[in-house]
Design a protein around this motif. Structure first.
Motif, PDB file in Angstrom:
ATOM      1  N   TYR A 190      -6.817  -6.249   3.843  1.00  0.00           N
ATOM      2  CA  TYR A 190      -5.677  -7.053   4.265  1.00  0.00           C
ATOM      3  C   TYR A 190      -5.815  -7.521   5.706  1.00  0.00           C
ATOM      4  O   TYR A 190      -6.537  -6.944   6.522  1.00  0.00           O
ATOM      5  N   LYS A 233      -3.100 -12.594  -9.788  1.00  0.00           N
ATOM      6  CA  LYS A 233      -3.716 -11.385 -10.317  1.00  0.00           C
ATOM      7  C   LYS A 233      -4.473 -11.700 -11.601  1.00  0.00           C
ATOM      8  O   LYS A 233      -4.082 -12.566 -12.396  1.00  0.00           O
ATOM      9  N   TYR A 272      -2.959  -9.855   1.468  1.00  0.00           N
ATOM     10  CA  TYR A 272      -3.192  -8.473   1.034  1.00  0.00           C
ATOM     11  C   TYR A 272      -3.851  -8.519  -0.340  1.00  0.00           C
ATOM     12  O   TYR A 272      -3.313  -9.123  -1.274  1.00  0.00           O
ATOM     13  N   LYS A 329     -10.610   2.611  -5.701  1.00  0.00           N
ATOM     14  CA  LYS A 329      -9.839   1.386  -5.577  1.00  0.00           C
ATOM     15  C   LYS A 329      -9.836   0.967  -4.101  1.00  0.00           C
ATOM     16  O   LYS A 329      -9.888   1.821  -3.212  1.00  0.00           O
ATOM     17  N   THR A 386      -8.328  -1.841   5.765  1.00  0.00           N
ATOM     18  CA  THR A 386      -8.852  -1.522   4.442  1.00  0.00           C
ATOM     19  C   THR A 386      -8.343  -0.157   4.036  1.00  0.00           C
ATOM     20  O   THR A 386      -8.137   0.731   4.877  1.00  0.00           O
ATOM     21  N   GLU A 426      -7.432   5.117   5.081  1.00  0.00           N
ATOM     22  CA  GLU A 426      -7.031   3.797   5.557  1.00  0.00           C
ATOM     23  C   GLU A 426      -7.471   3.624   7.004  1.00  0.00           C
ATOM     24  O   GLU A 426      -7.323   4.540   7.820  1.00  0.00           O
ATOM     25  N   TYR A 442      -7.777  -7.239 -10.204  1.00  0.00           N
ATOM     26  CA  TYR A 442      -7.765  -7.949  -8.927  1.00  0.00           C
ATOM     27  C   TYR A 442      -6.386  -8.549  -8.670  1.00  0.00           C
ATOM     28  O   TYR A 442      -5.756  -9.113  -9.561  1.00  0.00           O
ATOM     29  N   THR A 460      -6.045  -6.349  -3.500  1.00  0.00           N
ATOM     30  CA  THR A 460      -6.359  -5.072  -4.136  1.00  0.00           C
ATOM     31  C   THR A 460      -7.439  -5.289  -5.180  1.00  0.00           C
ATOM     32  O   THR A 460      -7.364  -6.228  -5.988  1.00  0.00           O
ATOM     33  N   ASP A 520      -8.172  -1.712  -1.050  1.00  0.00           N
ATOM     34  CA  ASP A 520      -7.266  -2.718  -0.501  1.00  0.00           C
ATOM     35  C   ASP A 520      -7.915  -3.318   0.749  1.00  0.00           C
ATOM     36  O   ASP A 520      -8.490  -2.586   1.566  1.00  0.00           O
ATOM     37  N   GLY A 525       0.808  -1.208   0.000  1.00  0.00           N
ATOM     38  CA  GLY A 525       0.000   0.000   0.000  1.00  0.00           C
ATOM     39  C   GLY A 525       0.838   1.253   0.000  1.00  0.00           C
ATOM     40  O   GLY A 525       1.771   1.404  -0.807  1.00  0.00           O
TER      41      GLY A 525
END
Length: 455
Positions: free
Chosen positions: A236, A185, A220, A232, A261, A275, A189, A222, A234, A160
């Motif tokens: 984790y 990936k 983690y 977008k 997140t 975050e 994603y 994304t 994230d 991140g």
């Protein structure tokens, strides 16, 4: 090996790095993590750093060098009984790195990077993260498939915005981990699974060791689906263990889980990064319930000269309100970027609240200037003030002191006259508040300049 001989040895190696880099005739795209670069497409051109060994095999050589001079007046806010703390100190850091990147076919990779580090002028001698003879900085084998990849060995890690996991760029020796990272990936994603132990530096050649007292592992992910563009996401989970954690209200074996997140993106002239992290676990005989919320939002006036970007950072990292209740509330940022608040790296994100308005300008595309004013408070006055390096260190454990830590004014600049060169400078003045002055803390001035070159 005597100290003088060792210093000459390290200086010679850094000179070799600088000479090797002077052979460069062209620059391509340089990445924060050098193993993510792929110069294979340039091997058929006049590129002195890449060779095509066979039709399917290429070898790329590269190097980095940095000289950084900095000083603090006084050290550690002047808290402590040592003369150096009150006098302040200035010193110079020298870093040299050289790497080889072997690619076989489209997917197989072997990456090896060596580093040598020196420090000059610090009273009392070098810090453990600043000086070392030649050693292995990174060394791993990787499979980089179209969807699946696996990297095993010693490697640097960035997750991140580096709020929890960073390479520790400010100190001389960047942070590396021993372990494995698997990635999948597809389109927007990506999911990463990781299991690591940090590498501890030792000053002699090839004597760095894998930590047996700390561990990091987790997942983690994304997501950037077109249906919610430009947003977008994230998500984790990070597990963290260390044999001896130490906070103002607890100490002992620490086992902590971080669930986080991040929402980020940009649209038109707006950009944002939000975050949130919640932590559970235990330390000694106490349970852990900690959290943080951080934000960085800005608007760029592209139609105005120098494209000014007014921005605002707002953060809370929880502290511990009741030291004797059997529950620790102090947030642990794990392995964060130590320069998160400023280049001075005076404070760590634990038991802290801050607001930082700033403005960023670009007089020319290669020059970036940031002026910011950072206001900081304890989350709970019953907890300590914490400082880098990670893991957190409590510098003030006086219960019931004031809440206001202070404010710092910063001016930071970065100039890239060429993709391979970067000149940076920073000046910070920290005005201490009652949370520090009651423990004998004083105002701090910090200055830094650095010159870095990549090949």
């Amino acid at each position: 090996m005597c100290q003088q001989t060792a210093r000459k040895y390290k200086t010679s190696l850094i000179t070799v790095v600088l000479f090797a880099m002077s052979l460069s005739v062209a620059a391509s795209e340089y990445m924060p993590l050098r193993f993510e670069e792929n110069w294979g497409s340039n091997c058929n051109k006049m590129t002195p750093k890449c060779w095509r060994i066979t039709e399917e095999t290429t070898l790329t050589l590269g190097a980095d060098a940095r000289v950084r001079a900095q000083g603090y007046w006084p050290l550690d806010f002047g808290i402590g009984n040592t003369m150096n703390s009150h006098r302040g100190d200035s010193y110079t850091l020298f870093r040299g790195l050289m790497h080889g990147d072997l690619r076989v076919g489209k997917h197989a990779q072997m990456f090896v990077q060596f580093g040598v580090y020196d420090e000059s002028g610090r009273r009392g001698g070098a810090e453990i993260t600043d000086q070392s003879n030649l050693d292995l900085q990174q060394g791993f084998l990787a499979w980089n498939g179209d969807r699946f990849s696996l990297r095993a060995g010693r490697q640097e890690v960035i997750l991140g915005t580096s709020r929890l996991i960073a390479v520790r760029e400010g100190p001389n020796i960047r942070l590396a981990f021993d372990g494995a990272r698997a990635s999948w990936k597809q389109g927007p994603y990506r999911i990463d699974a990781l299991a690591f132990r940090p590498v501890f530096n030792k000053p002699e050649a090839f004597d760095d060791v894998t930590s047996k007292s700390q561990a990091l592992y987790g997942l983690y992910a994304t997501f950037a689906p077109k249906s919610i563009a430009p947003l977008k996401i994230d998500l984790y989970w990070l597990g963290y263990e260390r044999d001896q954690g130490r906070f103002a209200a607890a100490q002992g074996r620490e086992h902590r889980h971080s669930f986080g997140t991040r929402l980020f993106g940009s649209v038109k002239n707006w950009d944002w990064n939000l975050e949130a992290v919640f932590q559970i676990g235990h330390i000694g005989n106490q349970t852990i319930r900690a959290w943080t919320v951080a934000s960085d939002t800005g608007f760029t006036f592209t139609a105005l000269p120098w494209s000014p970007r007014p921005g605002l950072k707002a953060d809370i990292a929880s502290g511990d309100k009741k030291p004797d209740d059997g529950q620790l509330g102090t947030f642990n940022a794990l392995y964060p970027n130590p320069t998160y608040f400023s280049e001075a790296a005076l404070l760590a994100p634990g038991n802290i609240m801050d607001l930082q308005p700033s403005v960023t300008i670009k007089p020319v595309p290669t020059l970036t200037l940031i002026l910011g004013w950072n206001f900081l408070w304890k989350h709970y006055k019953e907890d300590a003030v914490y400082t880098p390096p990670a893991p957190l260190v409590a510098i003030l454990e006086t219960i019931g002191t004031g809440r206001y830590i202070g404010d710092q004014i910063k001016l930071e600049g970065s100039y890239r006259p060429h993709p391979q060169w970067e000149i940076r400078a920073a000046a910070v003045h920290f005005n201490t508040g009652e949370a520090l002055t009651q423990a004998g803390g004083r105002n701090v001035d910090f200055f830094m300049t650095s010159l870095a070159f990549r090949w």
